[in-house]
Motif scaffolding. Sequence first.
Motif, PDB file in Angstrom:
ATOM      1  N   LEU A 166       0.852  -1.192   0.000  1.00  0.00           N
ATOM      2  CA  LEU A 166       0.000   0.000   0.000  1.00  0.00           C
ATOM      3  C   LEU A 166       0.887   1.241   0.000  1.00  0.00           C
ATOM      4  N   ASN A 167       0.657   2.153  -0.974  1.00  0.00           N
ATOM      5  CA  ASN A 167       1.409   3.406  -1.055  1.00  0.00           C
ATOM      6  C   ASN A 167       0.710   4.475  -0.228  1.00  0.00           C
ATOM      7  N   VAL A 168       1.458   5.093   0.672  1.00  0.00           N
ATOM      8  CA  VAL A 168       0.880   6.092   1.577  1.00  0.00           C
ATOM      9  C   VAL A 168       1.781   7.317   1.621  1.00  0.00           C
ATOM     10  N   CYS A 169       1.176   8.447   2.057  1.00  0.00           N
ATOM     11  CA  CYS A 169       1.913   9.672   2.361  1.00  0.00           C
ATOM     12  C   CYS A 169       2.034   9.792   3.883  1.00  0.00           C
ATOM     13  N   MET A 170       3.142  10.343   4.344  1.00  0.00           N
ATOM     14  CA  MET A 170       3.383  10.429   5.778  1.00  0.00           C
ATOM     15  C   MET A 170       3.945  11.817   6.093  1.00  0.00           C
ATOM     16  N   PHE A 171       3.311  12.523   7.053  1.00  0.00           N
ATOM     17  CA  PHE A 171       3.710  13.879   7.381  1.00  0.00           C
ATOM     18  C   PHE A 171       3.964  13.997   8.888  1.00  0.00           C
ATOM     19  N   GLY A 172       4.611  15.100   9.249  1.00  0.00           N
ATOM     20  CA  GLY A 172       4.685  15.538  10.642  1.00  0.00           C
ATOM     21  C   GLY A 172       5.119  14.494  11.637  1.00  0.00           C
ATOM     22  N   ASN A 173       4.312  14.356  12.704  1.00  0.00           N
ATOM     23  CA  ASN A 173       4.650  13.470  13.821  1.00  0.00           C
ATOM     24  C   ASN A 173       4.745  12.018  13.401  1.00  0.00           C
ATOM     25  N   ALA A 174       3.933  11.605  12.424  1.00  0.00           N
ATOM     26  CA  ALA A 174       3.987  10.215  11.968  1.00  0.00           C
ATOM     27  C   ALA A 174       5.354   9.904  11.360  1.00  0.00           C
ATOM     28  N   ALA A 175       5.885  10.827  10.538  1.00  0.00           N
ATOM     29  CA  ALA A 175       7.199  10.616   9.934  1.00  0.00           C
ATOM     30  C   ALA A 175       8.300  10.651  10.985  1.00  0.00           C
ATOM     31  N   GLU A 176       8.178  11.548  11.960  1.00  0.00           N
ATOM     32  CA  GLU A 176       9.168  11.608  13.034  1.00  0.00           C
ATOM     33  C   GLU A 176       9.173  10.319  13.852  1.00  0.00           C
ATOM     34  N   SER A 177       7.985   9.734  14.089  1.00  0.00           N
ATOM     35  CA  SER A 177       7.919   8.470  14.829  1.00  0.00           C
ATOM     36  C   SER A 177       8.555   7.333  14.044  1.00  0.00           C
ATOM     37  N   LEU A 178       8.445   7.383  12.712  1.00  0.00           N
ATOM     38  CA  LEU A 178       9.043   6.336  11.888  1.00  0.00           C
ATOM     39  C   LEU A 178      10.565   6.437  11.865  1.00  0.00           C
ATOM     40  N   LEU A 179      11.088   7.664  11.674  1.00  0.00           N
ATOM     41  CA  LEU A 179      12.538   7.848  11.508  1.00  0.00           C
ATOM     42  C   LEU A 179      13.253   8.148  12.819  1.00  0.00           C
ATOM     43  N   ASP A 180      12.514   8.431  13.891  1.00  0.00           N
ATOM     44  CA  ASP A 180      13.092   8.733  15.209  1.00  0.00           C
ATOM     45  C   ASP A 180      13.981   9.969  15.186  1.00  0.00           C
ATOM     46  N   ILE A 181      13.635  10.952  14.367  1.00  0.00           N
ATOM     47  CA  ILE A 181      14.386  12.201  14.316  1.00  0.00           C
ATOM     48  C   ILE A 181      13.467  13.273  13.746  1.00  0.00           C
ATOM     49  N   SER A 182      13.544  14.491  14.282  1.00  0.00           N
ATOM     50  CA  SER A 182      12.706  15.578  13.791  1.00  0.00           C
ATOM     51  C   SER A 182      13.272  16.146  12.501  1.00  0.00           C
ATOM     52  N   ALA A 183      12.508  17.019  11.842  1.00  0.00           N
ATOM     53  CA  ALA A 183      12.864  17.470  10.495  1.00  0.00           C
ATOM     54  C   ALA A 183      14.078  18.392  10.467  1.00  0.00           C
ATOM     55  N   ASP A 184      14.241  19.266  11.455  1.00  0.00           N
ATOM     56  CA  ASP A 184      15.357  20.224  11.433  1.00  0.00           C
ATOM     57  C   ASP A 184      16.714  19.532  11.537  1.00  0.00           C
ATOM     58  N   PRO A 185      16.949  18.664  12.538  1.00  0.00           N
ATOM     59  CA  PRO A 185      18.251  17.964  12.556  1.00  0.00           C
ATOM     60  C   PRO A 185      18.423  17.023  11.364  1.00  0.00           C
TER      61      PRO A 185
ATOM     62  N   ASN B 248      22.709  17.588   4.680  1.00  0.00           N
ATOM     63  CA  ASN B 248      23.655  18.451   3.981  1.00  0.00           C
ATOM     64  C   ASN B 248      25.112  18.096   4.253  1.00  0.00           C
ATOM     65  N   CYS B 249      25.365  17.335   5.326  1.00  0.00           N
ATOM     66  CA  CYS B 249      26.752  17.099   5.683  1.00  0.00           C
ATOM     67  C   CYS B 249      27.147  15.624   5.752  1.00  0.00           C
ATOM     68  N   ASN B 250      26.182  14.714   5.891  1.00  0.00           N
ATOM     69  CA  ASN B 250      26.550  13.314   6.094  1.00  0.00           C
ATOM     70  C   ASN B 250      25.521  12.414   5.432  1.00  0.00           C
ATOM     71  N   THR B 251      25.824  11.935   4.233  1.00  0.00           N
ATOM     72  CA  THR B 251      24.905  11.081   3.487  1.00  0.00           C
ATOM     73  C   THR B 251      24.785   9.707   4.120  1.00  0.00           C
ATOM     74  N   THR B 252      25.847   9.225   4.720  1.00  0.00           N
ATOM     75  CA  THR B 252      25.830   7.895   5.327  1.00  0.00           C
ATOM     76  C   THR B 252      24.849   7.821   6.476  1.00  0.00           C
ATOM     77  N   ASN B 253      24.842   8.836   7.327  1.00  0.00           N
ATOM     78  CA  ASN B 253      23.902   8.852   8.444  1.00  0.00           C
ATOM     79  C   ASN B 253      22.459   8.899   7.967  1.00  0.00           C
ATOM     80  N   ILE B 254      22.212   9.606   6.886  1.00  0.00           N
ATOM     81  CA  ILE B 254      20.853   9.668   6.336  1.00  0.00           C
ATOM     82  C   ILE B 254      20.411   8.284   5.879  1.00  0.00           C
ATOM     83  N   GLN B 255      21.319   7.543   5.212  1.00  0.00           N
ATOM     84  CA  GLN B 255      20.980   6.198   4.769  1.00  0.00           C
ATOM     85  C   GLN B 255      20.672   5.286   5.951  1.00  0.00           C
ATOM     86  N   ASN B 256      21.427   5.444   7.028  1.00  0.00           N
ATOM     87  CA  ASN B 256      21.184   4.635   8.226  1.00  0.00           C
ATOM     88  C   ASN B 256      19.828   4.953   8.855  1.00  0.00           C
ATOM     89  N   ILE B 257      19.450   6.233   8.821  1.00  0.00           N
ATOM     90  CA  ILE B 257      18.150   6.635   9.392  1.00  0.00           C
ATOM     91  C   ILE B 257      17.013   5.973   8.625  1.00  0.00           C
TER      92      ILE B 257
END
Length: 605
Positions: free
Chosen positions: A527-546, A552-561
């Motif tokens: 099932l294809n879904v859209c995910m915003f706000g708090n739901a996305a933060e709960s999935l990735l365990d990190i807020s949007a600003d950090p 912008n500085c570490n592609t490897t960490n983004i892949q791990n997230i």
Amino acid sequence: MMSEYLPQLTLDGLNEYISGRKNDCATLQVLDLKSIKEKAGDNSLTGKRYRLILSDGRHFFSSCVLGTDTVDLVKNDILKINSVIRLNHVDVCNAGVNSSRVILVVQDLTVVLSDCEKIGNPVQINDINIAHTRVDLLNVPISQTVSNVTQSGSTGATSSSGWQVDDIDNFGLLLTESLLNTTEICSISDLDSLRSRWVIKARVANKSYIREYSNANRNGKVFSAGLVDRTGEIELVAFDHVAEKFDTKLEIGKTYFITKANIVPANQRFNSFKHIYQMVLKINTIIHICEEQDNDDPADIFFNFIPIKEVALRENNTLCDIIGLVSSIDECKFFYNKYKQKYCVKRDIMITDEKASIILTLWEKQAEAFSNTPCSIIGIKGAKICDFRGKSLSSIDSTVIRSNLPKINRTIQLEALRQSSFENLNLASLTTMTQVKSSVATIEEVLAAEVDLMQHKSTEYFYVRGYCNVIDQDDAIYMCCPVEKCCKKLDDLESGSFFCKKCRTEQHAFKWAYALLCSIVDATGELNVCMFGNAAESLLDISADPFHQLKNCNTTNIQNIFMHGAAKILIFKIDSKVVEFNGRQKIQYICASVCGDLQDQRKRQ
């Protein structure tokens, strides 16, 4: 509007008032209505005042002020520009140098027609000799003046102000001596906006709880009640401080004398009572309990029952009366109302007759107070027809639910149905009960329910247990409006500022927010879904600003997230609705929230 249908104004009625001569109950039109700015440092408790421009069709006069007892008509959008009114009580005051100016203070009025077009082509009233204009009360003939009743019960000087008394609790004495022996006591069926002085004797058939409301203009409190007598029924409404004053003075089943309320046209679309008018209480409305209660054969509300299957033919957002058997009762459910910003209560009950069944949703205190048992016979008056999941009913403040119905042919038929095994009948349900419930569903069940969803164009929610197989990383975050609760994507003006189409303002700052495109997978499908706000933060365990800083500085960490978010088995709450995209309709799935799967956590432990 054709001119022959316009109300007839009292020609030269303004001249009569300004000259000091009594013109009882002139019919005029409001050409303009503006609030009077309060002076700096004014700590008076009289509240907001309004200035009027009144017209009698031939002339208009601008030195008019609305009394404090009638400002609620403006606040509740009953009195507006071009409204036709009947003046019941006007004070004529002299002001200015040598009393050269006349001011009309409208203390009491009745709205004859709330929405109207301008009548005639009135001109500014000519200057007249006002040196001898007296301050008169023009609403009550001298023959109908009564004595004021003091708090000690003694009689003071006579007054021409009608029903006003010093101690409202002693109104019983005044009412008994001065009103009950007059011809002003009228039946509910005879009430209309043209009647200036009346007293009704009516029984309270139902009454809503006082509740808070909020609209574009203001916040406040409101309650409503249904009044009945032998001739008809009418809805009573009270707002704000008037509602607080009279809320405890009315009891269901008691009979009262009521006078000095506004009789205004009712919105028949939302009026569960058959009267074309409704009664709006004022601060000086008088309500007195009738000592001789009619308990043997009391007046009751009128039901106009329709078969349940006929609800499907009725227009949405209209009211109807139905009768049937309670076939099922759900428990009270708590949910967060984002508009009221608080948790609310609702309860669904299934109503059944011989041909069909339908869901009725009760809200707040109506839901909590519902005490009927399954298989009981109930009558519902004034239920709102909705298009949620096909056709359903919803209670409103004025909805009446009655179980102690009189023995009529319809109740006898339903009693026979109750004695039979009606639970085994294969009846059509007007409310679509899809396979997707509030419990966890499989993706296969969700996709199978798409046909019903497209047909009824309703909004459904459900829970899916699975994991994210694919998370689109390209446009995972976006610049959104910094205004709280907006989160609309900003348009970059390329000048160091941004524009929000929702707030319609230019912003000089922004914040980052998530907009993930994901593919949720379980054992039965994808099932294809859209995910915003708090739901996305709960999935990735990190807020949007950090997240933006790491991107912008570490592609490897983004892949791990992203890998960490995709590896978790979670419970996804999904909202589904029909949207139009490029001229075609499709179903959009949005993840509203994400929570951990307890079963998976136990296995890992």
